[in-house]
Design a protein around this motif. Structure first.
Motif, PDB file in Angstrom:
ATOM      1  N   SER A   3       0.863  -1.124  -0.105  1.00  0.00           N
ATOM      2  CA  SER A   3       0.000  -0.132  -0.041  1.00  0.00           C
ATOM      3  C   SER A   3       0.875   1.234  -0.015  1.00  0.00           C
ATOM      4  O   SER A   3       0.558   2.190  -0.725  1.00  0.00           O
ATOM      5  CB  SER A   3      -1.003  -0.032   0.979  1.00  0.00           C
ATOM      6  OG  SER A   3      -1.823  -1.067   1.160  1.00  0.00           O
ATOM      7  N   LEU A   4       2.131   1.273   0.721  1.00  0.00           N
ATOM      8  CA  LEU A   4       2.734   2.469   0.852  1.00  0.00           C
ATOM      9  C   LEU A   4       3.632   2.707  -0.560  1.00  0.00           C
ATOM     10  O   LEU A   4       3.773   3.690  -1.132  1.00  0.00           O
ATOM     11  CB  LEU A   4       3.784   2.232   1.741  1.00  0.00           C
ATOM     12  CG  LEU A   4       3.459   2.276   3.354  1.00  0.00           C
ATOM     13  CD1 LEU A   4       4.344   1.854   4.384  1.00  0.00           C
ATOM     14  CD2 LEU A   4       2.846   4.043   3.600  1.00  0.00           C
ATOM     15  N   SER A  36       3.715   5.967  -5.483  1.00  0.00           N
ATOM     16  CA  SER A  36       3.920   6.195  -6.958  1.00  0.00           C
ATOM     17  C   SER A  36       2.739   6.739  -7.518  1.00  0.00           C
ATOM     18  O   SER A  36       2.846   7.529  -8.805  1.00  0.00           O
ATOM     19  CB  SER A  36       4.081   4.661  -7.469  1.00  0.00           C
ATOM     20  OG  SER A  36       2.928   3.797  -7.184  1.00  0.00           O
ATOM     21  N   THR A  37       1.489   6.482  -7.278  1.00  0.00           N
ATOM     22  CA  THR A  37       0.227   6.953  -7.738  1.00  0.00           C
ATOM     23  C   THR A  37      -0.318   7.978  -7.240  1.00  0.00           C
ATOM     24  O   THR A  37      -1.183   9.091  -7.681  1.00  0.00           O
ATOM     25  CB  THR A  37      -0.848   5.983  -7.688  1.00  0.00           C
ATOM     26  OG1 THR A  37      -1.059   5.632  -6.386  1.00  0.00           O
ATOM     27  CG2 THR A  37      -0.219   4.555  -8.539  1.00  0.00           C
ATOM     28  N   ARG A  38      -0.021   8.482  -5.791  1.00  0.00           N
ATOM     29  CA  ARG A  38      -0.646   9.464  -4.878  1.00  0.00           C
ATOM     30  C   ARG A  38      -2.000   9.469  -5.072  1.00  0.00           C
ATOM     31  O   ARG A  38      -2.698  10.299  -4.763  1.00  0.00           O
ATOM     32  CB  ARG A  38      -0.109  10.792  -5.683  1.00  0.00           C
ATOM     33  CG  ARG A  38       1.307  10.995  -5.801  1.00  0.00           C
ATOM     34  CD  ARG A  38       1.741  12.297  -6.380  1.00  0.00           C
ATOM     35  NE  ARG A  38       1.620  13.300  -5.417  1.00  0.00           N
ATOM     36  CZ  ARG A  38       2.696  13.798  -4.570  1.00  0.00           C
ATOM     37  NH1 ARG A  38       3.921  13.099  -4.597  1.00  0.00           N
ATOM     38  NH2 ARG A  38       2.462  14.647  -3.621  1.00  0.00           N
ATOM     39  N   ASN A  39      -2.704   8.284  -5.168  1.00  0.00           N
ATOM     40  CA  ASN A  39      -4.239   7.970  -5.171  1.00  0.00           C
ATOM     41  C   ASN A  39      -4.658   7.087  -4.000  1.00  0.00           C
ATOM     42  O   ASN A  39      -4.166   5.879  -3.813  1.00  0.00           O
ATOM     43  CB  ASN A  39      -4.502   7.482  -6.343  1.00  0.00           C
ATOM     44  CG  ASN A  39      -5.963   7.621  -6.692  1.00  0.00           C
ATOM     45  OD1 ASN A  39      -6.800   7.114  -5.874  1.00  0.00           O
ATOM     46  ND2 ASN A  39      -6.281   8.162  -7.831  1.00  0.00           N
ATOM     47  N   VAL A  40      -5.347   7.487  -3.053  1.00  0.00           N
ATOM     48  CA  VAL A  40      -5.962   6.671  -1.981  1.00  0.00           C
ATOM     49  C   VAL A  40      -6.727   5.560  -2.598  1.00  0.00           C
ATOM     50  O   VAL A  40      -6.642   4.374  -1.947  1.00  0.00           O
ATOM     51  CB  VAL A  40      -6.772   7.491  -1.196  1.00  0.00           C
ATOM     52  CG1 VAL A  40      -7.274   6.667   0.134  1.00  0.00           C
ATOM     53  CG2 VAL A  40      -5.730   8.541  -0.429  1.00  0.00           C
ATOM     54  N   GLN A  41      -7.369   5.594  -3.407  1.00  0.00           N
ATOM     55  CA  GLN A  41      -8.286   4.532  -3.981  1.00  0.00           C
ATOM     56  C   GLN A  41      -7.488   3.445  -4.590  1.00  0.00           C
ATOM     57  O   GLN A  41      -7.687   2.184  -4.410  1.00  0.00           O
ATOM     58  CB  GLN A  41      -9.228   5.252  -5.342  1.00  0.00           C
ATOM     59  CG  GLN A  41     -10.076   4.075  -5.981  1.00  0.00           C
ATOM     60  CD  GLN A  41     -11.055   3.642  -4.802  1.00  0.00           C
ATOM     61  OE1 GLN A  41     -11.731   4.498  -4.117  1.00  0.00           O
ATOM     62  NE2 GLN A  41     -11.573   2.347  -4.894  1.00  0.00           N
ATOM     63  N   ASP A  42      -6.239   4.013  -5.368  1.00  0.00           N
ATOM     64  CA  ASP A  42      -5.506   2.692  -5.606  1.00  0.00           C
ATOM     65  C   ASP A  42      -4.996   2.040  -4.638  1.00  0.00           C
ATOM     66  O   ASP A  42      -4.629   0.661  -4.525  1.00  0.00           O
ATOM     67  CB  ASP A  42      -3.968   3.199  -6.388  1.00  0.00           C
ATOM     68  CG  ASP A  42      -4.454   4.011  -7.715  1.00  0.00           C
ATOM     69  OD1 ASP A  42      -5.707   3.419  -8.134  1.00  0.00           O
ATOM     70  OD2 ASP A  42      -3.859   4.802  -8.185  1.00  0.00           O
TER      71      ASP A  42
END
Length: 731
Positions: free
Chosen positions: A139-140, A145-151
């Motif tokens: 998760s970290l 890498s994406t800065r997206n909480v949904q990812d």
């Protein structure tokens, strides 16, 4: 971390071998010798005693190979379940361990993921292979890498689902064993029955111990087999319904008005109805201000500041829309426990008036312009129930407009928690309402939410402390927000502080950082004023104190051409209405006044913009604009000019605006350099707006001007791009 399951396979294989050896050794040494001895003894007694009935023995029952196999499978299943129990215990133990030392209220940003990930990577190999560390590390990495909480949520969910499917597949062996044990027992039963059928003669003669050991049917019939207890539940439940309706506010004529002293014995009071702040004032100034909030808890209703202080702690029990939606309709209160919004308004008005009831005989209600006839009648009825001696109701815009501005248009801009209104006023011998434009979906409540979120983000970026991490710190942020906004309005910057544990977290903030969040709200104000405005003369914008104290709003409204923005002081509408109270005729009953006499001297000349708190930036020696910026692209304006429209042209440079559903012509407007000036010519029938003022024919453009075309509006900015200076000798 990749997990290998070879060790688990070895454990299961080794456990099976061990169980086979142990169980078979027990059978060889104990079970079968004991069973053989018992059977031989029973056979001898049958021959000696005619009425002897052999008894069943445990050793005889389990002596066959099928029972031995069942025991092997059972103990093997116990070994596997024990292994799984230890594994699950270790996994659950990790849930109590703090892998990421994040203090309460602190958020993790993408920039922090590498630091936190190193702490997990340094764990022993055995621990890293477990589920929780693998989920945290994955998760970290994904968040960094994406800065997206949904990812992050998707990664964690996928890993947990994969682990669940793996555990489910491993449990299939135990399910198979649970099915195999009775199957083996059934095989034993079939085998014994087959043996007995193969030797019917021995069974008839009674020489078969396997059959003679079984009791006769008559013996079984004589035995008492108790049945399971049966619970019989009878009776019927009854529900008693009571009338839970709360008392409704009476109609305006439900209760006779009490006898009042002659006017003039006590000072008159004014009450301004606005859910952003109900104001009580007299000739000396403001007496009380409280927000239109109500808390319903355990059947009790609390209003004003006490309810506001619980709005974030108990959001489902607090309402702030009951003044805007004043009604007797069921469900209009917005919270459970009260039938309608009128009851909440009645409670707040009664609590507010109880503090001043003995000190006045005459009251003027300042009402918002959006109230219809039904709401005005309901408000008057609530006031009478609260024993408020109302003499007149005055429109808020008329009450606030106490000074004429000859030769100029006059508008009054005000806002509540859920509405924004712009009222155009007619100036003559008195002031009256000409028209009103409203935004019913935008208000100060929504703007404050945006500003609060922006402030919370700045705390997170500066200190990783998130004020929204719990309700108490969120409420404290909202409590201090008005003070911070006032400081930003006056000084342009402020130091914001919130307690966090034993320390206090501080962050420095500039006005421009919040201005970006409020630009959408300010743009809506500009467009609303432009819709109300007539272009024949200058404009004076009277801004209520609720809007005037917002950071940067005066400067944004100063973009309006040929206009002056006047910020009104707090409680101005209530105080100004009392200035003309003596001229109000109350002999014919309570009426709504949308016209009122002037109460101050006229302003013959426009005050300089330097007297306004926030001013637009004025640049001397303004250069000629050279480019128009649309969607981040700067389009140069050459000698042939430039056209803005919805379709391209082969012989002209065109900026194509194709994202507006309507209001854009094929060739909407034209920009051309002429005599050292950039001129805009309107070619459409829909209209072109420069700084929210409609262009009549042509207009001269300056750098930073905003061109708006279409509906709801595409914006293009006029800029000057200076060529870089070249050093000597550079070609």
């Amino acid at each position: 971390m990749r997990r290998t399951f070879f060790g688990e396979f070895l454990f299961q294989a080794f456990a099976l071998i061990v169980m086979v050896i142990l169980v078979h050794a027990f059978y060889v040494t104990s079970v079968r010798p004991n069973a053989t001895s018992i059977l031989e003894e029973q056979a001898l007694r049958i021959q000696q005693e005619e009425n002897y009935t052999p008894e069943r023995s445990f050793w005889v029952l389990i002596r066959d190979f099928e029972q031995e196999a069942c025991f092997i499978l059972m103990f093997w299943a116990f070994a596997i379940m024990g292994y799984k129990a230890v594994f699950m215990y270790n996994e659950r133990t990790l849930l109590q361990r703090e892998f990421l030392p994040v203090p309460d209220g602190v958020r993790i940003l993408p920039e922090d993921t590498r630091e936190y990930g190193r702490a997990i990577e340094s764990l022993p190999e055995r621990v890293r292979a477990m589920l929780l560390p693998r989920v945290l590390l994955s998760s970290l990495e994904r968040f960094g890498s994406t800065r997206n909480v949904q990812d992050v949520s998707s990664v964690a969910n996928s890993l947990c689902e994969a682990e669940g499917e793996r555990l489910e597949s491993e449990l299939s062996m135990i399910r198979y064993i649970a099915w195999a044990i009775p199957s083996v027992g059934f095989i034993c039963t079939v085998r014994v029955i087959g043996q007995e059928l193969a030797e019917p003669q021995r069974a008839v003669e009674g020489d078969n111990p396997g059959v003679t050991d079984v009791h006769s049917t008559s013996d079984l019939d004589r035995r008492h087999v108790p049945g399971p207890p049966v619970a019989v539940v009878s009776g019927a439940s009854r529900v008693r319904y009571a009338d839970l309706r709360r008392p409704q506010p009476h109609t305006p004529h439900a209760k006779p008005r009490r006898h009042l002293a002659e006017r003039g014995e006590m000072p008159a009071r004014a009450i301004e109805i606005n859910d952003a702040g109900l104001v009580v004032a007299d000739a000396s100034g403001i007496l009380a201000v409280e927000p239109g909030y109500a808390l319903v808890e355990k059947g009790a209703i609390t209003t004003g500041l006490q309810a506001y202080g619980q709005a974030r702690l108990k959001p489902r029990q607090v309402s702030n829309s009951f003044w805007t939606n004043l009604s007797l309709e069921k469900g209009s209160a917005g919270v459970e426990g009260v039938p309608n919004s009128a009851e909440l308004a009645y409670k707040q008005l009664g609590a507010l008036w109880s503090r001043f009831a003995a000190s006045t005989d005459d009251v003027v209600l300042i009402v918002p312009g959006h109230y219809g006839q039904a709401q005005l009648g309901l408000l008057l009825g609530l006031a009478e129930e609260c024993a408020v001696p109302v003499r007149a109701m005055v429109d808020a815009a008329v009450a606030a407009s106490h000074r004429p501005y000859p030769g100029r248009e006059l508008v009054y801009v005000d806002a509540g928690l859920h509405r924004v209104s712009v009222t155009a006023l007619a100036q003559g011998d008195d002031v009256s309402v000409r028209s009103e434009q409203r935004l019913d979906t935008t208000g100060l409540a929504g703007l404050n939410d945006l500003l609060a979120r922006r402030v919370a983000e700045m705390f997170v970026f500066a200190s990783r402390f998130d004020p929204f991490h719990d309700a108490a710190s969120e409420q404290l942020l909202y409590d201090r927000l008005p003070e911070w906004l006032a400081s930003l309005h006056e000084q342009g910057s402020a130091v914001l502080a919130l307690p966090h544990g034993a320390d206090e977290v501080e962050v420095q903030i500039e006005r421009g950082q919040l201005l970006k969040v409020a630009l959408g709200f300010y743009k809506a104000l500009l467009q609303l004023i432009a819709q109300t405005r007539e272009t024949r003369s200058g404009l004076v914008v009277q801004l209520s104190d609720r809007l005037a104290r917002l950071p940067g709003v005066m400067g944004e409204l100063a973009r309006l051409d040929d206009s002056e923005v006047v910020g009104l002081p707090p409680g101005h509408a209530a105080c100004a209405a009392l200035e003309g109270f003596a001229a109000i005729d109350t002999r014919s009953g309570v009426k709504l006044l949308r016209r009122m006499s002037w109460r101050a001297e006229p302003v013959s000349a426009v005050g300089s913009m330097a007297e306004i708190a926030d001013t637009a930036i004025v640049v001397s020696d303004t250069p000629v604009p050279t480019h128009v910026v649309y969607r981040g692209v700067a389009h140069p304006i050459d000698g042939a000019g430039l056209v803005i429209g919805r379709s391209d042209a082969e012989d002209r440079q065109v900026i194509v605006v194709d994202d507006q559903p309507g209001g854009v012509s094929r060739s909407h407007c034209e920009l051309r350099l002429s005599n050292g000036e950039l001129r805009l010519r309107d070619l459409s029938s829909y209209g072109t707006f420069v700084n929210e003022k409609r262009v009549s024919g042509e207009a001269t453009l300056q750098p930073a001007d905003i061109i708006r075309i279409g509906t709801p509006g595409a914006e293009l900015q006029v800029v000057t791009v200076r060529a870089p200076e070249r050093s000597h000798g550079t070609p």
